[in-house]
Design a protein around this motif. Structure first.
Motif, short mmCIF file in Angstrom:
data_model
loop_
_atom_site.label_atom_id
_atom_site.label_comp_id
_atom_site.label_asym_id
_atom_site.label_seq_id
_atom_site.Cartn_x
_atom_site.Cartn_y
_atom_site.Cartn_z
N ASN A 172 20.82 41.07 47.24
CA ASN A 172 20.27 41.81 46.10
C ASN A 172 21.15 43.01 45.72
O ASN A 172 20.66 44.10 45.46
N ASN A 173 22.47 42.76 45.70
CA ASN A 173 23.42 43.82 45.39
C ASN A 173 24.40 43.35 44.33
O ASN A 173 25.40 42.70 44.62
N GLY A 174 24.08 43.63 43.08
CA GLY A 174 24.93 43.20 41.97
C GLY A 174 26.28 43.88 41.95
O GLY A 174 27.28 43.29 41.55
N MET A 175 26.35 45.14 42.40
CA MET A 175 27.61 45.88 42.39
C MET A 175 28.60 45.27 43.38
O MET A 175 29.79 45.11 43.06
N ALA A 176 28.12 44.92 44.57
CA ALA A 176 28.99 44.28 45.56
C ALA A 176 29.44 42.90 45.08
O ALA A 176 30.59 42.49 45.31
N ALA A 177 28.55 42.20 44.39
CA ALA A 177 28.92 40.89 43.84
C ALA A 177 30.01 41.05 42.79
O ALA A 177 30.94 40.23 42.72
N ALA A 178 29.91 42.10 41.97
CA ALA A 178 30.94 42.37 40.97
C ALA A 178 32.27 42.67 41.63
O ALA A 178 33.34 42.26 41.15
N GLN A 179 32.24 43.38 42.75
CA GLN A 179 33.48 43.70 43.47
C GLN A 179 34.11 42.45 44.09
O GLN A 179 35.33 42.30 44.09
N LEU A 180 33.27 41.54 44.59
CA LEU A 180 33.79 40.25 45.07
C LEU A 180 34.42 39.46 43.91
O LEU A 180 35.46 38.84 44.07
N ALA A 181 33.76 39.53 42.76
CA ALA A 181 34.29 38.85 41.57
C ALA A 181 35.65 39.43 41.17
O ALA A 181 36.54 38.70 40.73
N ALA A 182 35.80 40.74 41.33
CA ALA A 182 37.08 41.39 41.00
C ALA A 182 38.18 40.89 41.94
O ALA A 182 39.32 40.67 41.51
N VAL A 183 37.86 40.72 43.22
CA VAL A 183 38.85 40.21 44.18
C VAL A 183 39.25 38.78 43.79
O VAL A 183 40.44 38.43 43.82
N LEU A 184 38.25 37.96 43.41
CA LEU A 184 38.54 36.60 42.97
C LEU A 184 39.46 36.61 41.75
O LEU A 184 40.43 35.84 41.69
#
Length: 523
Positions: free
Chosen positions: A213-225
């Motif tokens: 339930n952490n959209g910000m961390a998901a966005a950061q993973l997306a940035a790494v991708l």
């Protein structure tokens, strides 16, 4: 904007989540994503390059039909191929059941490769992505003049050495570009790896968002991708930075296809037919079998609603993307400034960014706009308008348009380059303004390019899964979502009808693409 917002998420680092990911699954995400992408890249070259060479240079039995049959796997989404092969190769599938009945084997008496694995996911993606390499390599091989081969023979160079010293280096930029496109698709894939239980960045993004339930961390993973994808594009460009191959002389001979003897004829046919069999025919026949068995049960009012939802969503998105592409391509034709060229080039990068990344960035920005809009309406009218942007189809149309704009832009720009600038000058001399020239002159001449762009974007939207999963409004389903949900519940037979619908629609642009290619070759 969506991609920029995804990278901007690092302003608020989620250190606890990253520590947890680092201690548990982050290494799996990196290792599996890289192995998947490079494995797919290697396989599509091994499949697509020999296929392109055989079809462009040899005349053999069935070539007339195989030259378009080899493109059919493009109409088959990788996650649907994964579902069908799981049904065929699993323990309860027809193949293992037949082996046990024939040899009286029981569980544990024999070894059978596990399809639900990293290797299985790599193979499934390669079977549907090899046409990227095939299309570009075939064009490169056809463009190579015959006098190069004659010159090589006169110097005593063997056919094998000629291929590696002349043919492959000349086609290498096209082959590497096809490989890069396939690798980008592998980085962006969600349906196949999720179903096979392979942990990659795309599955990690969903788990972090919906599990932690952490959209910000998901966005950061997306940035790494996205960083991996940008690095891939940089390496592809860097690999040919000082390389220039010129083989278009003033006098050339066109390549005449060589006739093969009986043994070589059969061998080349088998080589070219195998990717079609594995990438399209076997999955298609399995889907047909399941769909016939479950047709009466699945063909309901709900299924017709899914078809309608998918149809009008893909129609709006394709019209939107092609309209914007026409605007940008025509603007680029009218204005040759460096700024316009750079801006249109940046717009074209949307296809390189995974759908998951664009969806997350769009959701962040549109949610912020919704909050501001609700603050205004509550202050002025004491009422809330709700999620007007982020909770409606607007967000999906926006993401589809930016994700697949490059596909439409490529087709429209190709068509515009064939229209002589003198036609524009003649129309201007008659007092026509640019917008009127576009309507009266260019659009009628661009019918084929616009139609192919509409079809390609339409099918891409129909197959798109991760962005649709993230942004779809509540109680809104499409054929791809329904297929994914049913397959995830192990209801593979029930998933056959919506999956087959996607595949059948996807065949249309493949046939059109084949006709366009044939016309280009004859011209």
């Amino acid at each position: 904007m969506p991609t920029g917002l995804v990278f901007a998420s690092f302003i608020y680092p989620q250190l606890d989540v990253w520590q947890h990911l680092f201690n548990t699954v982050l290494s799996d995400y990196v290792f599996n994503s890289l192995c998947l992408a490079f494995g797919v890249g290697a396989l599509v070259i091994l499949i697509g390059t020999p296929l392109a060479w055989c079809i462009s240079r040899y005349d053999f039995v069935g070539r007339k039909y195989l030259q378009w049959l080899v493109l059919l796997p493009m109409s088959m989404p990788a996650y649907i191929v994964a579902y069908t092969y799981t049904g065929i190769l699993d323990f309860a599938g027809p193949l293992q059941t037949w082996l046990r009945s024939q040899f009286d084997w029981k569980y544990g008496d024999y070894y059978f490769p596990e399809i639900r694995s990293l290797g299985g996911a790599t193979l499934m993606l390669a079977l549907v992505l090899y046409p990227y390499v095939y299309l570009l390599a075939r064009t490169a091989f056809i463009d190579q003049p015959r006098n190069l081969e004659e010159t090589a023979k006169s110097l005593g160079i063997s056919s094998l050495r000629y291929w590696f010293k002349v043919v492959f280096p000349l086609a290498r930029p096209a082959i590497l570009m096809g490989m890069a496109l396939a690798m980008m698709e592998a980085f962006a894939d969600y349906g196949t790896v999720q179903y096979f239980g392979v942990s990659t960045f795309t599955t990690g993004i969903f788990r972090t968002w919906f599990g932690l339930n952490n959209g910000m961390a998901a966005a950061q993973l997306a940035a790494v991708l996205t960083g991996f994808v940008i690095l891939l594009l940089f390496v592809e460009h860097f690999s040919r930075r000082k390389t220039s191959y010129y083989f278009q002389g003033q006098v050339t001979k066109t390549n005449q296809r060589k006739r093969l003897n009986k043994g070589a004829n059969i061998l080349v046919f088998i080589l070219c037919f195998t990717p079609v069999l594995l990438g399209f025919l076997l999955p298609f026949m399995q889907l047909m079998s399941w769909a016939v068995d479950t047709f009466q049960e699945q063909f309901t009012q709900g299924f017709l609603v899914l078809v309608w939802n998918s149809f009008y969503l893909a129609s709006i998105a394709s019209i939107s993307a092609v309209s914007i592409a026409l605007l940008f391509a025509y603007g680029k034709r009218l204005n040759h400034s460096k700024l316009i060229q750079v801006l249109v080039g940046m717009v074209s990068l949307g296809y390189a960014v995974p759908g998951t990344v664009i969806a997350i960035g769009a959701l962040i920005s549109l949610s912020w706009l919704d909050l501001r809009l609700n603050e205004v309406t509550e202050g002025l009218y004491n009422t809330s308008v709700g999620l007007v942007l982020s909770g409606s189809l607007f967000s999906l149309i926006l993401v589809y348009s930016s994700r697949f704009l490059a596909v439409a832009l490529h087709n429209v720009e190709t068509g515009l380059t064939r229209i002589k600038p003198s036609m524009d000058d003649a129309a201007r001399s008659l007092g026509y303004k640019p917008i009127h020239i576009l309507k009266a002159v260019h659009i009628p001449l661009l019918k084929t390019s616009v139609l192919s762009a509409l079809l390609l974007v339409f099918v891409d939207v129909l197959k798109e899964l991760p962005a649709t999963l993230i942004l779809r409004p509540f109680n809104f389903n499409t054929l791809s979502i329904k297929t994914f949900e049913l397959a995830s519940d192990e209801r593979l037979s029930d998933a056959a009808l919506p999956a087959l619908s996607i595949v059948l629609v996807g065949i249309l642009p493949v046939v059109l693409l084949t006709k366009i290619m044939d016309r280009a070759v004859h011209e």
